[in-house]
Design an enzyme around this catalytic site. Structure first.
Site, short mmCIF file in Angstrom:
data_model
loop_
_atom_site.label_atom_id
_atom_site.label_comp_id
_atom_site.label_asym_id
_atom_site.label_seq_id
_atom_site.Cartn_x
_atom_site.Cartn_y
_atom_site.Cartn_z
N PRO A 209 0.79 -1.22 0.00
CA PRO A 209 0.00 0.00 0.00
C PRO A 209 0.83 1.29 0.00
O PRO A 209 1.87 1.36 0.66
CB PRO A 209 -0.82 -0.11 1.30
CG PRO A 209 -0.15 -1.14 2.12
CD PRO A 209 0.50 -2.08 1.15
N ASN A 210 0.33 2.22 -0.76
CA ASN A 210 0.88 3.58 -0.89
C ASN A 210 2.21 3.65 -1.65
O ASN A 210 2.73 4.74 -1.90
CB ASN A 210 1.03 4.25 0.50
CG ASN A 210 -0.30 4.31 1.22
OD1 ASN A 210 -1.27 4.81 0.65
ND2 ASN A 210 -0.38 3.79 2.42
N ARG B 186 4.91 10.70 -2.64
CA ARG B 186 4.61 10.49 -1.22
C ARG B 186 5.84 10.81 -0.34
O ARG B 186 6.93 10.27 -0.58
CB ARG B 186 4.24 9.01 -1.08
CG ARG B 186 4.14 8.53 0.31
CD ARG B 186 4.14 7.01 0.34
NE ARG B 186 3.92 6.56 1.68
CZ ARG B 186 4.18 5.35 2.11
NH1 ARG B 186 4.67 4.44 1.29
NH2 ARG B 186 3.94 5.03 3.35
N TYR C 42 10.94 8.91 1.28
CA TYR C 42 10.97 7.87 0.23
C TYR C 42 11.64 8.33 -1.07
O TYR C 42 11.75 7.55 -2.01
CB TYR C 42 9.54 7.39 -0.05
CG TYR C 42 8.90 6.79 1.19
CD1 TYR C 42 9.38 5.61 1.73
CD2 TYR C 42 7.85 7.44 1.83
CE1 TYR C 42 8.81 5.06 2.89
CE2 TYR C 42 7.28 6.90 2.98
CZ TYR C 42 7.76 5.72 3.51
OH TYR C 42 7.22 5.18 4.65
N ASN D 203 8.00 -5.50 -0.52
CA ASN D 203 7.86 -4.34 0.37
C ASN D 203 6.38 -4.26 0.68
O ASN D 203 5.59 -3.77 -0.13
CB ASN D 203 8.35 -3.06 -0.31
CG ASN D 203 8.32 -1.87 0.66
OD1 ASN D 203 7.68 -1.93 1.71
ND2 ASN D 203 9.00 -0.79 0.29
N ALA E 138 2.89 -0.70 5.06
CA ALA E 138 2.40 -0.74 6.45
C ALA E 138 1.91 -2.13 6.86
O ALA E 138 1.88 -2.46 8.05
CB ALA E 138 1.29 0.29 6.64
N ASP F 87 1.46 -15.68 6.80
CA ASP F 87 1.01 -17.06 6.52
C ASP F 87 1.18 -17.40 5.03
O ASP F 87 1.58 -18.51 4.69
CB ASP F 87 -0.47 -17.23 6.92
CG ASP F 87 -0.64 -17.36 8.43
OD1 ASP F 87 0.38 -17.54 9.13
OD2 ASP F 87 -1.78 -17.26 8.91
N GLU G 102 12.50 -9.40 2.42
CA GLU G 102 11.71 -8.25 2.88
C GLU G 102 12.50 -6.97 2.61
O GLU G 102 13.69 -6.90 2.94
CB GLU G 102 11.45 -8.40 4.39
CG GLU G 102 10.72 -7.20 4.98
CD GLU G 102 10.53 -7.32 6.50
OE1 GLU G 102 10.77 -8.41 7.07
OE2 GLU G 102 10.16 -6.30 7.11
N HIS H 72 12.61 -2.59 2.61
CA HIS H 72 12.05 -1.28 2.97
C HIS H 72 12.96 -0.19 2.42
O HIS H 72 14.19 -0.33 2.43
CB HIS H 72 11.91 -1.14 4.49
CG HIS H 72 10.96 -2.13 5.05
ND1 HIS H 72 9.60 -2.03 4.89
CD2 HIS H 72 11.18 -3.30 5.70
CE1 HIS H 72 9.01 -3.08 5.44
NE2 HIS H 72 9.96 -3.88 5.93
N ARG I 147 12.61 5.04 12.86
CA ARG I 147 11.35 5.79 12.79
C ARG I 147 10.46 5.49 14.00
O ARG I 147 10.96 5.09 15.05
CB ARG I 147 10.67 5.47 11.45
CG ARG I 147 11.55 5.88 10.25
CD ARG I 147 10.90 5.55 8.94
NE ARG I 147 9.68 6.32 8.72
CZ ARG I 147 8.82 6.05 7.73
NH1 ARG I 147 9.06 5.05 6.89
NH2 ARG I 147 7.73 6.79 7.59
N ARG J 158 6.92 0.90 13.72
CA ARG J 158 7.57 0.41 12.50
C ARG J 158 8.75 -0.52 12.81
O ARG J 158 9.34 -1.12 11.92
CB ARG J 158 8.07 1.58 11.64
CG ARG J 158 6.96 2.42 11.06
CD ARG J 158 7.49 3.44 10.07
NE ARG J 158 6.58 4.57 9.99
CZ ARG J 158 5.51 4.62 9.21
NH1 ARG J 158 5.22 3.61 8.42
NH2 ARG J 158 4.72 5.67 9.21
C1 DQA Z 1 8.07 1.13 4.13
C2 DQA Z 1 8.10 1.34 5.63
C3 DQA Z 1 6.74 1.12 6.23
O1 DQA Z 1 6.77 1.33 7.62
C4 DQA Z 1 5.75 2.08 5.62
O2 DQA Z 1 4.47 1.82 6.11
C5 DQA Z 1 5.76 2.06 4.14
C6 DQA Z 1 7.04 2.00 3.46
C7 DQA Z 1 9.45 1.44 3.49
O3 DQA Z 1 9.64 1.04 2.37
O4 DQA Z 1 10.26 2.12 4.09
O5 DQA Z 1 4.74 2.18 3.50
O6 DQA Z 1 7.80 -0.21 3.88
#
Ligand code: DQA
Length: 193
Positions: free
Chosen positions: A55-56, A63, A68, A117, A120, A130, A141, A143, A150, A154
């Site tokens: 998301p996002n 954003r 980012y 990624n 949130a 799962d 994983e 980020h 942060r 998080r």
């Molecule tokens: C994120 C870190 C997460 O905490 C956040 O909700 C994101 C982006 C990152 O890439 O730094 O949406 O995954």
């Protein structure tokens, strides 16, 4: 007339010779082609990596640029694909938890790696954890930001136990580092075979 008969016989003989030697040659070509194909698949295989953004992350470049970055994702993805010509990089983004899970299930048995990624959902989704545990493809994983610098919420990743490793805090370059890690891992498992 006799000349005709003679040449007719000759023609028949040469045809006979050809038909008896043809199948062996043909089998030999098939054998060589199959051996080459298997060798290429084993040692020169094009890796297939799936990037999944949660998301996002469709708003990268817009954003919170101070966290980012300002770079548009499409631009970065193009650069990644140019940088790794021997890796097929598939990309998927969704703002919906269930769609991310569907994607993990869809690709989780035939890709060489997943780079996830989860945005949130990283900090909340047992369902994504799962899904990762249900598939066989190794997942890294990723980020963009350093989540440990942060807010407290998080600092906890629910999905980490379903991943082989973690890359975070290097901006968009975190994705490149994750690809490098998956390439190294694949090379290691080839040498172990
Ligand atoms: C994120 C870190 C997460 O905490 C956040 O909700 C994101 C982006 C990152 O890439 O730094 O949406 O995954």
């Amino acid at each position: 007339m006799s000349e005709k008969t003679n040449s007719g016989e000759k023609h028949q003989i040469s045809k006979k010779n050809r038909s008896s030697s043809f199948p062996i040659r043909h089998l030999f070509y098939i054998f060589v082609a199959t051996t080459i194909t298997f060798t290429q698949q084993k040692y020169n295989k094009i890796m297939r990596i799936q990037i999944i953004n949660g998301p996002n992350l469709n708003l990268l470049g817009i954003r919170e640029p101070e966290i980012y970055g300002k770079r548009a994702w499409t631009d970065y993805l193009k650069e990644l694909r140019q940088r790794f010509p021997k890796v097929r990089i598939d990309y998927y983004q969704s703002n919906l938890e269930g769609e991310i899970i569907n994607k993990i299930q869809e690709v989780g048995f035939d890709r060489d790696g997943i780079i996830l990624n989860a945005g949130a959902y990283t900090h909340t989704s047992i369902a994504i954890l799962d899904a990762l545990k249900s598939v066989s493809t190794p997942t890294v994983e990723v980020h963009i930001s350093n989540v440990y610098q942060r807010e407290d919420f998080r600092r906890r990743s629910i999905i980490s136990p379903g991943c082989i490793g973690f890359v975070g805090g290097f901006g968009l370059d975190s994705y490149r580092l994750a690809i490098e890690a998956l390439i190294d891992k694949a090379a290691e498992s080839h040498t172990e075979e």
